[in-house]
Motif scaffolding. Structure first.
Motif, PDB file in Angstrom:
ATOM      1  N   GLN A 298      -7.628   0.442  -0.569  1.00 12.50           N
ATOM      2  CA  GLN A 298      -7.931  -0.716   0.267  1.00 12.50           C
ATOM      3  C   GLN A 298      -9.176  -0.443   1.112  1.00 12.50           C
ATOM      4  O   GLN A 298     -10.060  -1.265   1.215  1.00 12.50           O
ATOM      5  CB  GLN A 298      -6.723  -0.987   1.155  1.00 12.50           C
ATOM      6  CG  GLN A 298      -6.774  -2.272   1.926  1.00 12.50           C
ATOM      7  CD  GLN A 298      -5.404  -2.602   2.528  1.00 12.50           C
ATOM      8  OE1 GLN A 298      -4.453  -1.834   2.412  1.00 12.50           O
ATOM      9  NE2 GLN A 298      -5.304  -3.739   3.175  1.00 12.50           N
TER      10      GLN A 298
ATOM     11  N   THR B 115       0.831  -1.198   0.000  1.00 14.46           N
ATOM     12  CA  THR B 115       0.000   0.000   0.000  1.00 14.46           C
ATOM     13  C   THR B 115       0.867   1.250   0.000  1.00 14.46           C
ATOM     14  O   THR B 115       0.589   2.220  -0.710  1.00 14.46           O
ATOM     15  CB  THR B 115      -0.934  -0.007   1.226  1.00 14.46           C
ATOM     16  OG1 THR B 115      -1.752  -1.173   1.154  1.00 14.46           O
ATOM     17  CG2 THR B 115      -1.812   1.212   1.251  1.00 14.46           C
TER      18      THR B 115
ATOM     19  N   ASP C 156      -6.106  -1.710  -4.863  1.00 14.89           N
ATOM     20  CA  ASP C 156      -5.518  -2.237  -3.633  1.00 14.89           C
ATOM     21  C   ASP C 156      -6.522  -3.147  -2.948  1.00 14.89           C
ATOM     22  O   ASP C 156      -7.497  -2.689  -2.357  1.00 14.89           O
ATOM     23  CB  ASP C 156      -5.113  -1.073  -2.723  1.00 14.89           C
ATOM     24  CG  ASP C 156      -4.177  -1.516  -1.614  1.00 14.89           C
ATOM     25  OD1 ASP C 156      -3.963  -2.736  -1.471  1.00 14.89           O
ATOM     26  OD2 ASP C 156      -3.664  -0.645  -0.884  1.00 14.89           O
ATOM     27  N   GLU C 157      -6.295  -4.443  -3.026  1.00 20.78           N
ATOM     28  CA  GLU C 157      -7.181  -5.459  -2.447  1.00 20.78           C
ATOM     29  C   GLU C 157      -8.652  -5.231  -2.765  1.00 20.78           C
ATOM     30  O   GLU C 157      -9.479  -5.101  -1.861  1.00 20.78           O
ATOM     31  CB  GLU C 157      -6.984  -5.523  -0.938  1.00 20.78           C
ATOM     32  CG  GLU C 157      -5.565  -5.943  -0.590  1.00 20.78           C
ATOM     33  CD  GLU C 157      -5.420  -6.348   0.862  1.00 20.78           C
ATOM     34  OE1 GLU C 157      -6.378  -6.909   1.409  1.00 20.78           O
ATOM     35  OE2 GLU C 157      -4.352  -6.104   1.423  1.00 20.78           O
TER      36      GLU C 157
HETATM   37 MG   LIG Z   1      -2.244  -2.642   2.258  1.00 20.25          MG
END
Ligand SMILES: [Mg+2]
Ligand SMILES: Nc1ncnc2c1ncn2[C@@H]1O[C@H](COP(=O)(O)OP(=O)(O)OP(=O)(O)O)[C@@H](O)[C@H]1O
Lengths: 517, 351, 317
Positions: free
Chosen positions: A86, A44, A167-168
């Protein structure tokens, strides 16, 4: 041509943590490139640097082979970079269209007034173009996560992103939603979009990527073509040891009934009925899985069971005692433990130390305190033990939880709830967003506590997890139980998916079996 | 590493104080042709005579109390800014108790203190209850309670306890049994400062070493988390404010019994807002409240000494104080060096 | 008693409600403009005081009330820029910075007053100019309504007009949307390339503008001189009025009117020899009661919805 080159990136956070330590990262135009690594590896952070949210301490960035200096998201957007974070970055009280056009609002009356009609049109146009439909006029607050995800992607696309960072994105999606997302992403890539994809689910990484870069401890471990590595090899590169991706689960030895829920109904504050006559029971030494797409009443069910939400009707009997309407204060004392869905909002106080977080449900008891006074030595002692037992990565029990990476934060929560000596453990998305190693660890622990005689209610959107751990499964759809499976052998993720989406349902008699033992 | 940081913070604070003083000096240059002299009195005045040291200490006392009171609620993330009213009302209650409670040596002092604490606590209980029960903004309600305390208190004093023979609008003089003893023969140094320091230790112990303090802090760090963990958040919301009110109320009693021996205020003394400053300077840490209060008190005393010695309006120092507070608490001021230092040491650790 | 009721029902009473509401309303709108963007402007009190002072001074020097107004407002805006700079650039705690600026305003105005006029209490020796009162043609001649609504100070009209302007600004314009986004989720705003800092600066400046107008009204309309600390808590009361009214300019207006009405009532009561300590207390007690009613109503509303739903049936998801 290379879309992104990040050369020798170093990032030191103001608290002295070195999150990136000489990372090299390159992405070709038009490829889908996965970035993997353990919790806290610095993924991240690296992406925040690329998007201009954080400034690198050292290093060089080139976009489309031109050296650039990205000092804010504004710069990044101008360079054609978009990012889906995220944790969602939406304004809940605004509408979908407002969220998407924010900062580039179409106006009328000489720029003084937002042209809402035009905004909705614009949103619908991009949505259609990329095949990502959204309800443009609705308020974001209560929309399902799948939609929120799409809004985030549209936010980037409408700004003309040529490089898209995710991100995810799949941590919160169902298999069907993930599948849809992947179709959309592959389409985008075909049109020349460069995509950077972060995920802890290695099967997804294998499925979607062209190439993979592995990070460990803030350093690049290497970049591989996807066909050259297996999942096992990836996880070994990430963790530095072999990871068991399959967990063996001895058959359950269920005991007495711990929890009996009967005819539970609930109206939310806005008048929507989110639980409709839910009944089930749960015995000690077994795991009952609750499957379902997010937003079908699971959150409310969990909060009612743990004393965080009031006003439901029906009955909840815990260890032979009616407990409906009791508060968390009472229920904690009646041996209910709870791993909440949201570790930052509920599960932890990020500004408090690890030690303080670990005792929040037992600070008033021996050995942590006497009648009035707290015993700090005992607290630290216990925290040190827990940190070791749950391999939380930190150098001191006095570290603030907020300084830990996502996975380690989750371990703190898990450590507390698993050591609370509960009869009933309600685990809500216990492995969301944590890496393979930690996931393996948490799942093993869940089986361990089951075998020690705890009744576990496992709520998860991750069907693999539900199938792997549960002894029995109920499926929730629109506030009802629509499916009940006694043994999960032979059941597949697709099978469950049909029930979760409301396509199939069991007849009422079979659903009733969930309550009758 | 840790030592480096302490050194850095010391250097930074010293530097900011120097810069603020420089600004103050420049302002003085504009304001008067006796700038040097005025500046000297301001800087060194509070320590120049024994009397002024006593003045400094006495002025520190209420600031420690209100600083503590504010710290307690701020630690619970409750924005109750009612210390002003609690102190005022506590002082009114103290006046009542001093005048009408039995005049028994020592015992009456204790009773006056307890009564003032009860009054301050009761005053704080109103916003506390409103917050816990109806989730009403404590910022608004405590602010309103300040005004109510002021006017209601004045009514009680001016209409029921007023000494008509005194030249000014003040209450009757307290009986000797309600005077705090002097600690020095020739100067009126009252033991309030010791009580205040004692309370600072007590509050520290309460917050960091007791169950209730732990609850309070957890509620402050994350309310949802506290509720989730089985802490009764409403209780914390109530008792933290009542404790804070009691501390503020006590300050009112000590101020009157120690310094004035009667009720003298026709304007609010302003200690409540000073308490907010002290608490924020101390980052809500009860032990740090002591130096923070001393610092503010030093600035105040310096300004009065300067005013008395040179005839320059002490208000100029209010300006100066404002600038100092702004600079000292400006975290990013001179933070550049700090970042460089952290980066260097972090990287050297890595290698 | 009859006398009281009669005087409360008189046109003159309502006229004075609008008059005493004006400064509080400006402050409340100032509070709203910063609150929407997620910054609590504790410094309103000081901003108003600053403007009140410079308004009087500059009008006295230039002989023009309008230039005075301009100077007053400019001084408040400057001070709010200082607040923004300290909070956003130097990372001073927002509340601390606000309190410090209040101190600064209080100290500097008294000090400068002393320098300019040799008097520390008030500027009675300085000749200040006053902004005009305005009659509204048409309404002016309607019997009672005309007495209530017409003939007010020009800033009173501006205050009530500002309510609509502010509401429009917050809920219809791009800037308003960005302010709300920054206030509710700064990360979201940042993620689409909005500079959170710049938006917060803007809203603090707008907030300062409102406070400046309110302060100028006090010294160049309400009275025609400057006295030390003459804002007398109105900045804070503005904060309270806004808190009562939530995130809408209309709400802030009702909050401010509540104070105005209570204050006007207390003047009326003073006329019949109720101790002023009592009458002065009224506005604040009213607010506490209003706060309780408002907060209770919100809770009851939720309860009612649930009760209604449980007795009716099936509302699907
Ligand atoms: Mg992360
Ligand atoms: N704002 C911050 N301040 C200080 N340290 C931070 C901050 N954000 C992250 N860190 C630390 O930097 C390291 C890397 O964090 P990062 O969030 O980049 O990891 P990640 O690879 O994304 O992990 P995850 O898979 O858990 O999301 C961690 O040790 C984390 O604790």
């Amino acid at each position: 041509m290379k879309a992104v080159q990040m050369i020798n990136i170093v990032k030191v956070y103001p608290n002295g943590i070195v999150a990136n330590n000489g990372v090299n990262f390159e992405v070709e135009v038009g490829e889908i490139h996965s970035l993997v690594g353990e919790n806290g590896a610095g993924k991240t952070t690296l992406m925040k640097i690329l998007f201009g949210i954080e400034q690198p301490t050292q290093g060089e960035i080139r976009i489309f082979e031109k050296p650039v200096h990205i000092s804010s998201p504004h710069d990044a957007i101008k360079l054609g970079i978009g990012m889906v974070h995220q944790h969602f970055m939406l304004v809940p009280s605004l509408t979908v269209a407002e969220n998407i056009v924010l900062g580039m609002e179409p106006t009328k009356a000489w720029g003084t007034t937002i042209d809402m009609d035009r905004a909705v049109e614009m949103v619908n146009e991009v949505a259609e173009k990329y095949g990502l439909p959204v309800p443009a006029k609705e308020v974001v607050l209560d929309l399902p996560v799948g939609i929120k995800q799409r809004i985030e992607i549209l936010k980037a696309l409408i700004r003309g992103a040529k490089i898209l960072i995710l991100d995810e994105p799949t941590a919160v999606l169902t298999p069907q939603e993930t599948e849809e997302l992947f179709v959309a992403l592959k389409n985008l890539a075909k049109k020349g979009m460069t995509i950077i994809f972060i995920s802890h689910k290695l099967n997804e990484v294998k499925e979607i990527s062209d190439r993979i870069t592995v990070l460990r401890d803030g350093k690049t471990m290497g970049t591989y073509r996807v066909e050259d590595v297996t999942e096992e090899e990836i996880s070994r590169l990430m963790v530095g040891r072999d990871v068991e991706l399959v967990i063996d689960r001895p058959p359950a030895k269920p005991g007495r009934v711990v929890l009996q829920v009967k005819d539970l109904s609930y109206y939310r504050e806005d008048g929507v009925r989110v639980l409709k006559g839910v009944s089930f029971s749960l015995r000690s030494g077994e795991i009952l899985g609750v499957a379902g797409v997010e937003g079908n009443g699971q959150r409310e069910l969990v909060e009612i069971l743990t004393g965080l939400r009031f006003g439901a009707t029906g009955s909840i009997v815990l260890n032979g005692e009616e407990v409906l309407g009791l508060t968390a204060y009472d229920l904690r004392r009646k041996k209910v433990a709870h791993i909440p869905e949201d570790r930052i909002e509920k599960g932890a106080a990020v500004k408090a130390s690890i030690a303080e977080n670990l005792i929040s449900d037992r600070y008033y008891k021996r050995p942590f305190s006497g009648r009035l006074v707290l015993f700090p030595k005992k607290v630290i002692e216990f925290a040190k033990k827990a940190i070791k037992m749950f391999s939380i990565k930190t150098d001191s029990p006095l570290t603030e939880v907020g300084m830990l990476s996502g996975g380690n934060m989750q371990k703190v929560v898990v450590a507390r709830e698993f050591t609370s000596g509960a009869d009933l453990l309600v685990a809500d998305q216990p492995t969301r967003g944590i890496d393979v190693g930690s996931t393996e660890f948490v799942r093993k622990k869940i089986i361990e506590v089951r075998d020690s005689g705890v009744a576990v209610l496992l709520v998860s959107a991750d069907l693999q997890e539900i199938l792997q751990l549960s002894d029995r499964i109920i499926v929730m759809y629109k506030g009802e139980i629509v499916g009940y499976f006694d043994k999960n052998e032979g059941l597949t993720e697709e099978d469950l998916g049909y029930y979760m989406l409301g396509v199939k349902r069991h007849d009422p008699d079979r659903v009733k079996e969930a309550a009758l033992l | 590493m840790r030592r480096d940081r302490i050194i850095f913070e010391t250097v930074r604070t010293t530097l900011t104080i120097l810069i603020a003083l420089l600004i103050g000096y420049v302002i003085l240059l504009f304001a008067t042709d006796k700038a040097n002299e005025a500046f000297k009195w301001f800087l060194l005045g509070p320590l120049s005579t024994k009397r002024r040291i006593v003045e400094l200490l006495n002025r520190t006392t209420p600031l420690i109390f209100t600083g503590l009171a504010v710290s307690v609620v701020f630690q619970a993330e409750i924005f109750n800014i009612g210390a002003e009213g609690q102190l005022f009302f506590g002082a009114v209650a103290a006046t009542f108790a001093a005048l009408y409670f039995p005049h028994i040596k020592f015992l009456q002092i204790i009773l006056v203190m307890l009564f003032a604490m009860a009054a301050g606590g009761a005053w704080a209980a109103v916003p506390a209850y409103m917050k816990a029960k109806w989730n009403a903004s404590e910022l608004v309600s405590s602010l309103m309670m300040n005004y109510v305390a002021f006017f209601f208190g004045l009514y009680l004093v001016n209409y029921h306890m007023r000494d008509v023979n005194a030249g000014a609008l003040v209450s009757y003089r307290f009986p000797r049994t309600a005077w705090l003893p002097r600690m020095l023969r020739r100067y009126n140094l009252h033991p309030g400062i010791l009580i205040a320091i004692g309370f600072a230790l007590l509050v520290w112990f309460f917050l960091y070493r007791t169950k209730y303090g732990y609850e309070l802090r957890m509620v402050g760090k994350n309310k949802e988390f506290a509720r989730f963990s089985g802490i009764k958040v409403e209780n914390v919301v109530i008792y933290s404010q009542i404790i804070s009110g009691m501390i503020a109320g006590l300050a009112g009693a000590i101020e009157l019994m120690g310094l004035y021996k009667r009720f003298v205020w026709q304007m609010t003394p302003g200690y409540g807002f000073d308490g907010i400053i002290v608490a924020l300077l101390a980052r809500n840490n009860p032990l740090m409240v002591i130096p923070a209060a001393l610092f503010i008190s030093y600035l105040r005393t310096g300004s009065y000494v300067m005013g008395r010695m040179t005839g320059i309006a002490p208000e100029i120092v209010v300006m100066l104080q404002a600038i100092m507070i702004l600079l000292i608490t400006a975290e990013a001021f001179l933070a550049f060096w700090k970042r460089r230092m952290i980066e260097k040491s972090a990287m050297s650790r890595e290698e | 008693m009859n006398e009281v009721i009669k005087s409360i029902l008189s046109a003159q009473f309502f006229y004075s409600v609008l008059r005493v509401t004006t400064p509080v309303l400006f402050a409340a709108l100032g509070a709203l403009l910063s609150d929407v963007a997620g910054v609590i402007n504790i410094a309103l009190e000081g901003l108003m005081l600053m403007s009140a002072f410079w308004g009087v001074m500059v009008s006295a020097w230039t002989g023009s009330a309008w230039i005075g107004l301009l100077a007053g407002v400019a001084s408040a805006v400057l001070l709010s820029l200082a607040l923004a700079y300290f909070h956003l650039n130097l990372k001073t705690d927002l509340i601390l910075a606000g309190i410090a600026l209040n101190m600064f305003a209080s100290g500097s105005t008294v000090f400068l007053l002393y320098l300019f006029s040799g008097d520390k209490g008030s500027s009675s020796s300085v000749k200040s100019y006053v902004l005009p009162n305005v009659d509204i043609p048409g309404i002016k001649n309607i019997p009672i309504l005309g007495d209530i609504l017409s003939g007010h100070h020009v800033l009173t009209y501006i205050a009530f007009l500002s309510v609509f302007v502010v509401q429009y600004l917050i809920y219809k314009t791009p800037l308003g949307l960005r302010m709300r986004a920054v206030g509710e989720n700064p990360n979201a705003a940042q993620s689409v390339g909005i500079s959170v800092k710049r938006i917060k600066y803007t809203s603090l400046v707008l907030s300062g503008l409102m406070a400046g107008l309110g302060g100028a009204f006090l010294s160049m309309g309400y009275v025609s001189w400057f006295a030390r600390d003459m804002t007398n808590g109105r900045g804070f009361i503005g904060l309270a009025a806004q808190a009562l009214g939530g995130k809408s300019a209309y709400g802030s207006m009702w909050g401010a009117l509540l104070f105005g009405a209570a204050e006007a009532t207390s003047y009326t009561l003073q006329a019949i020899r109720i101790p002023s300590e009592f009458t002065n207390m009224l506005p604040f007690i009213f607010t506490i009661i209003a706060l309780i009613i408002y907060a209770r109503a919100k809770i009851m509303q939720i309860k009612k919805i649930r009760e209604k739903q449980t007795s009716h049936e099936e509302v699907g998801l």
